[in-house]
Design an enzyme around this catalytic site. Structure first.
Site, PDB file in Angstrom:
ATOM      1  N   THR A 100     -17.579  10.568 -74.519  1.00  0.00           N
ATOM      2  CA  THR A 100     -17.896   9.299 -73.905  1.00  0.00           C
ATOM      3  C   THR A 100     -16.851   8.588 -73.366  1.00  0.00           C
ATOM      4  O   THR A 100     -16.007   8.210 -74.485  1.00  0.00           O
ATOM      5  CB  THR A 100     -18.757   8.580 -74.581  1.00  0.00           C
ATOM      6  N   LYS A 175     -24.578   7.379 -69.462  1.00  0.00           N
ATOM      7  CA  LYS A 175     -24.372   7.450 -71.282  1.00  0.00           C
ATOM      8  C   LYS A 175     -23.772   5.845 -71.900  1.00  0.00           C
ATOM      9  O   LYS A 175     -24.563   5.572 -72.784  1.00  0.00           O
ATOM     10  CB  LYS A 175     -23.017   8.260 -71.506  1.00  0.00           C
TER      11      LYS A 175
END
Length: 378
Positions: A100, A175
């Site tokens: 991420t 995300k």
């Protein structure tokens, strides 16, 4: 391109990376691994994975390279350094980042990769350590269905759902949307458990009741039982969640968007990190609501918070956070790694000067009991 004859490299075999790499091996792919700490790849090597001594060595013969590292600075180094993936991977290779990270960085890497004759996708995942172990993660791709077709079979070895958002960086943005939702769910979970406890209820019975109704969440289902049992081992590290929230808040600020839920969660997780909880699992947020003895027993130290925030002016990013503790040279601050200038206040937009109020706006003078039930001696 989809074939079990593909050679796969995996960079970053930590809490999530190791089980993901294991599923790729189990599916019959030839795998080479690299991690900064070789011991974390020991199980994979014992099972037959080849070890590489560097990113460049791991990538040189690979058709597909997966990366799962900690922070955007790590991603930048792995991809863009002189001996990084863009320089060392072979022409036509697929470079898939499971970290991420920042949407802008993902766009930069994808563009540079195409210039180099390679293909780079941002592909963060969600599902936590349990999903990685079970092979049921959701892959969140900054690419189209057509783009990923050559590597879909490899992605399917560790996922139960693949979501394509159509362009570089959009996987990261999606995300971060997930992390924004999770942020409020985590605070809601901690609030609810504390409220139940303070009202002399059976906390586990309350949790089960909530899970059967509209208050249900993944946090309440999966992480609340660990918190109730006093299990703070990481499935997802506090310091990584802080990184994710910092990235989301930075993007939101650029778009002049207020995210009060994420702001609140950031404030609380920054506090947890400051008192020594950065390497705990995210369920440790519940320790902020407990008596000091329980927090100390779990390894936390409230005096660290006061000590760190006495030195607010010493941090270049303006957050007063001690970036040296337990994080090593590559640690980024919880603001997402962006310098903020003199006027920036991180931790949800609240400065930490002498009058700083944490845990919902209560100053912690001597002997003060904050709303979370914690007794602060100074």
């Amino acid at each position: 391109m989809a074939s079990k004859n593909l050679k796969i490299a995996f960079i970053g075999t930590g809490i999530m990376g190791a089980p993901i790499a294991g599923h790729i091996m189990d599916a019959g792919y030839e795998l080479t691994v690299y991690n900064r700490t070789k011991e974390k790849a020991a199980d994979l090597i014992e099972r037959g994975a080849a070890w590489a001594d560097s990113v460049a060595e791991a990538a040189k013969d690979a058709d597909v390279v997966f990366t799962m590292v900690g922070f955007p600075t790590d991603v930048e180094e792995v991809y863009l350094a002189g001996e990084g993936l863009l320089a060392s991977a072979k022409d036509g290779a697929y470079l898939i980042d499971l970290t991420t990270s920042a949407p802008e960085l993902a766009r930069d890497i994808a563009g540079a990769a195409e210039v180099c004759g390679k293909h780079a996708f941002d592909c963060p995942v969600t599902g936590g350590e349990s999903g990685a172990i079970a092979g049921t993660l959701t892959a969140i791709l900054g690419a189209t269905e057509r783009d990923i077709e050559p590597v879909r079979e490899v992605l399917e070895t560790f996922t139960s759902k693949i979501c394509c958002f159509g362009g570089a960086g959009k996987g990261q943005a999606a995300k971060l949307s997930n992390q924004v939702a999770l942020a409020s769910a985590m605070v809601g979970m901690a609030d609810a458990l504390s409220f139940a406890q303070q009202n002399d209820l059976d906390v586990e019975q309350v949790r089960e009741m909530i899970c059967s109704g509209t208050g249900n969440s993944g946090a309440m289902q999966q992480l609340a039982p660990k918190a109730i049992d006093g299990d703070y081992k990481p499935g997802f590290l506090v310091e990584h969640f802080l990184k994710d929230l910092g990235l989301a808040l930075t993007v939101a600020e650029e778009k002049e968007l207020a995210l009060p839920g994420a702001d609140t969660a950031f404030t609380l997780y920054d506090m947890l990190d400051a008192i020594g909880g950065g390497r705990m699992g995210t369920q440790a947020i519940t320790l902020l609501y407990q008596e000091e003895a329980e927090a100390v027993a779990a390894g936390l130290d409230w005096s660290l918070y006061a000590a760190q925030h006495e030195n607010d002016d010493e941090c270049d990013c303006g957050c007063g956070h001690d970036h040296g503790h337990d994080h090593g040279e590559d640690h980024e601050c919880c603001c997402g790694g962006h310098g903020h200038g003199e006027d920036h206040e991180c931790c949800g937009g609240h400065g930490h000067g002498e009058s700083h109020e944490c845990c919902g706006g209560h100053g912690h003078g001597e002997g003060h009991e904050c709303h979370c039930g914690h007794h602060h001696e100074g």
